[in-house]
Scaffold this active site. Structure first.
Site, PDB file in Angstrom:
ATOM      1  CG  ASP A  92      -2.034  -1.018   1.126  1.00  0.00           C
ATOM      2  OD1 ASP A  92      -2.027  -1.813   0.164  1.00  0.00           O
ATOM      3  OD2 ASP A  92      -2.908  -1.029   2.012  1.00  0.00           O
ATOM      4  CG  ASP A 102     -12.739  -1.618  -1.083  1.00  0.00           C
ATOM      5  OD1 ASP A 102     -12.286  -2.764  -1.235  1.00  0.00           O
ATOM      6  OD2 ASP A 102     -12.252  -0.620  -1.640  1.00  0.00           O
TER       7      ASP A 102
END
Length: 242
Positions: free
Chosen positions: A10, A131
């Site tokens: 990330d 998500d």
């Protein structure tokens, strides 16, 4: 289908970080050279990498292009990329740059035609990132929660040629408390699209839980891998039976 472990890289401000529940201000930095991390995970035996441009997810455009390009230059394993990819030009740019699979998240909710067009233009190269917060899809770097249920969103793309769905339970992400196997499995059983679990892995037993559930085709590893709670060799061995 072979079960795959995806180490997550990330990116925030060019650094490799992990967040808790997607909160940008709750970031732990794990290095200033993401390409070194990418090589580390490749050398450990992982067959794929999962890269997310966190700044891009909020901005709606790629913000860590330099780091992503460096990762692509550092490894030979396939890389899937998400975060801020909101139009066909961005999809094309990253596939031409060497990304093996582009993940469309917010765009899947707000401009579903982009997913369909991208799947036609690049068969087998487009994934949808779902998500979810309490079962409903969140967008814009998780800053907004929609009224669309995760299972409903998956159904919209059932026959469009989507290569995979990455399902993240936001409440579990970065918390090390275990993935939401029940919801992920329910989604995987509701669609023919391969589903990858994300969010919450804290130790080897959590990986085995996802693996043993069946139907789910992979899991993304984040903080547990970086903190040494999961040994790469042990994890790869544990999921080598299918």
């Amino acid at each position: 289908m072979r079960f795959t472990l995806y180490p997550a890289i990330d990116l925030k401000d060019g650094q490799c970080v992990r967040l808790r529940r997607g909160e940008m201000e709750d970031a732990t930095i794990y290095g200033n050279d993401p390409a070194v991390r990418a090589r580390q995970w490749q050398d450990a035996g992982f067959a794929w990498l999962h890269v997310v441009d966190l700044n891009g997810a909020f901005a709606g455009r790629s913000e860590n292009a330099e780091a992503i390009t460096a990762i692509l230059g550092a490894v030979s394993v396939p890389v899937q990329l998400g975060g801020g990819i909101r139009d066909m030009a961005a999809v094309e740019r990253w596939i031409e740059a060497g990304i093996s699979r582009v993940i469309l998240g917010s765009a899947a909710v707000k401009t579903p035609q982009l997913v369909k067009d991208a799947c036609r233009a690049f068969p087998g190269r487009i994934a949808v990132g779902i998500d979810a917060r309490d079962g409903f899809v969140a967008t814009e770097g998780w800053a907004e929660t929609s009224s669309v249920a995760a299972v409903e969103l998956a159904a919209r793309f059932e026959d469009e040629g989507v290569a995979a769905i990455i399902y993240t339970d936001i409440g579990r992400d970065g918390m090390l408390t275990g993935p939401n196997v029940e919801q992920t499995l329910a989604l995987a059983r509701a669609t023919t699209i391969p589903v990858i679990a994300s969010g919450g892995v804290g130790d080897l037993s959590h990986i085995v839980d996802v693996y043993d559930a069946g139907t789910i085709t992979g899991v993304i590893l984040g903080r547990a891998l970086y903190d040494g709670r999961v040994d790469p060799a042990a994890a790869l061995q544990a999921v080598s039976l299918r």
